[in-house]
Design an enzyme around this catalytic site. Structure first.
Site, mmCIF file in Angstrom:
data_model
loop_
_atom_site.group_PDB
_atom_site.id
_atom_site.type_symbol
_atom_site.label_atom_id
_atom_site.label_comp_id
_atom_site.label_asym_id
_atom_site.label_seq_id
_atom_site.Cartn_x
_atom_site.Cartn_y
_atom_site.Cartn_z
ATOM 1 N N HIS A 1 -6.509 -1.339 7.927
ATOM 2 C CA HIS A 1 -5.700 -0.351 8.641
ATOM 3 C C HIS A 1 -5.966 1.030 8.068
ATOM 4 C CE1 HIS A 1 -3.605 -4.260 8.525
ATOM 5 N NE2 HIS A 1 -3.270 -3.995 9.773
ATOM 6 N N ASP B 1 -6.357 -6.870 2.640
ATOM 7 C CA ASP B 1 -6.762 -7.128 4.017
ATOM 8 C C ASP B 1 -8.056 -6.419 4.418
ATOM 9 O OD1 ASP B 1 -6.061 -4.520 4.830
ATOM 10 O OD2 ASP B 1 -4.136 -5.131 5.641
ATOM 11 N N GLU C 1 -1.484 -4.948 -1.896
ATOM 12 C CA GLU C 1 -1.117 -5.873 -0.806
ATOM 13 C C GLU C 1 -1.342 -7.343 -1.126
ATOM 14 O OE1 GLU C 1 0.551 -5.291 1.947
ATOM 15 O OE2 GLU C 1 0.463 -3.098 2.145
ATOM 16 N N HIS D 1 0.799 -1.219 0.000
ATOM 17 C CA HIS D 1 0.000 0.000 0.000
ATOM 18 C C HIS D 1 0.835 1.275 0.000
ATOM 19 C CE1 HIS D 1 -4.542 0.702 0.877
ATOM 20 N NE2 HIS D 1 -4.113 1.458 -0.111
ATOM 21 N N ASP E 1 -7.310 -2.718 -0.575
ATOM 22 C CA ASP E 1 -6.282 -3.542 0.056
ATOM 23 C C ASP E 1 -6.847 -4.940 0.285
ATOM 24 O OD1 ASP E 1 -4.606 -4.756 2.160
ATOM 25 O OD2 ASP E 1 -3.775 -2.762 2.482
ATOM 26 N N HIS F 1 4.289 1.163 4.405
ATOM 27 C CA HIS F 1 2.939 1.008 3.861
ATOM 28 C C HIS F 1 1.884 1.491 4.849
ATOM 29 C CE1 HIS F 1 2.230 -3.406 5.478
ATOM 30 N NE2 HIS F 1 2.741 -2.618 6.392
ATOM 31 N N ASP G 1 -9.683 -0.998 3.659
ATOM 32 C CA ASP G 1 -8.460 -1.463 4.313
ATOM 33 C C ASP G 1 -8.759 -1.849 5.757
ATOM 34 O OD1 ASP G 1 -5.766 -1.773 5.203
ATOM 35 O OD2 ASP G 1 -5.086 -0.148 3.912
ATOM 36 N N ASP H 1 -3.547 3.404 7.807
ATOM 37 C CA ASP H 1 -2.346 3.843 7.082
ATOM 38 C C ASP H 1 -2.122 5.341 7.236
ATOM 39 O OD1 ASP H 1 -2.037 1.231 6.295
ATOM 40 O OD2 ASP H 1 -2.929 1.518 4.315
#
Length: 313
Positions: free
Chosen positions: A131, A235, A278, A102, A233, A146, A129, A133
């Site tokens: 996260h 995830d 990712e 990412h 992403d 990332h 995502d 980020d």
């Protein structure tokens, strides 16, 4: 099928220096092997593959924080992707940036923002995502870069090296919506709240449903005559259905939730650029994550439930 034909450009960004576990550099070719171009062409779109980028050459550089990992590579990739995205954003094409971790979004999104500003239109970003980020180069505890691109894109300080000067076309924080998040560090949480970034975590999705949370954001994009970049992403998805990622967090979006997001985005006709990030094929199971990401892209570009073949894994 009633699908508006698009001229799609694929750009490989084999970035894996930003992640804690190597392997994302194989992501772009995994998407190609999983049939991304063929699927998009079957939907009536034209597809041109520009191949894989390489990081830009940079001169002497001082690392601002000794904990940062592969900082020089981050700068090189950001500059290369920024220039490429600015060019594609000015052309009548739909770019898909194939990652890569990412960290690549620092370049792809900043370039799209530059192109949007040249059209006098705001850029909105949907960040799908686990996260946020949103670490700065000083707040990160892991040094994995990332985890920093969205902070850079929103204009937080300390990132001038990435383009060699301060980011000119920053995102307005209120034009960013993070959806599906389930891992936010304390420093990130404080910055997100103070700046007014939209955040819908998995609890909100559980309580309210993913569609009702996405709809008001899309309405704001439309009301502002905005361009919309989607950064997806792996995830974002639950690791039970998408294992090929080095930052697994349980409790992610389900198969149907993820497809509903993509179907709503297609129906909106607002999306103008896309990151697929990712994907770590080294961690995949017989290509199942790569195929799922390709199928999600298909939903974004008009593939309907009636068009889906039964697939055995």
């Amino acid at each position: 099928m009633n699908v508006a034909r698009k001229d799609i450009v694929l750009v490989g960004a084999p970035v894996d220096e930003g992640a804690g576990q190597r392997g994302c550099l194989m992501g772009p070719d995994a998407y190609r092997t999983a049939g991304l171009a063929g699927m998009l062409e079957a939907l009536g779109h034209t597809v041109i593959d520009h191949g894989n980028l390489a990081p830009a050459e940079i001169g002497p550089l001082r690392v601002p924080n000794p904990i940062l990992k592969n900082y020089r590579a981050y700068v090189g990739w950001t500059r290369a992707l920024h220039d490429k995205a600015a060019d594609l954003g000015a052309a009548p094409v739909f770019p898909i940036y194939l990652g890569g971790d990412h960290a690549m979004a620092a370049g792809s999104v900043s370039g799209q923002a530059r192109a949007a500003a040249a059209q006098n239109r705001p850029l909105f970003v949907l960040w799908l995502d686990a996260h946020s980020d949103f670490h700065t180069l000083e707040s990160t505890a892991s040094g994995n870069l990332h985890g920093t691109p969205l902070a850079f894109l929103c204009g937080l300080p300390g990132f001038d090296d990435l383009l060699g000067s301060p980011l000119q076309h920053t995102l307005r924080p209120e034009n960013v919506e993070i959806l599906g998040v389930r891992s936010i560090d304390a420093q990130e949480r404080d910055m997100l709240r103070s700046l007014g970034v939209g955040v819908s975590d998995m609890r909100r999705i559980d309580e309210q449903g993913i569609g009702p949370l996405l709809k008001p954001f899309l309405e704001r994009v439309r009301a502002a005559n905005g361009l919309l970049h989607v950064s997806l992403d792996v995830d974002f998805l639950d690791p039970e259905i998408a294992p090929a990622v080095g930052t697994t967090v349980p409790g992610g979006a389900s198969f149907r939730e993820a497809h509903l997001v993509m179907e709503m985005l297609h129906d909106s006709s607002l999306v103008t650029s896309l990151d697929l990030v990712e994907l770590n094929p080294f961690l995949d199971e017989r290509g199942r994550t790569a195929r799922l990401m390709v199928e999600l892209a298909g939903s974004l570009f008009g593939r309907r439930v009636f068009d889906r073949p039964t697939r055995s894994f």
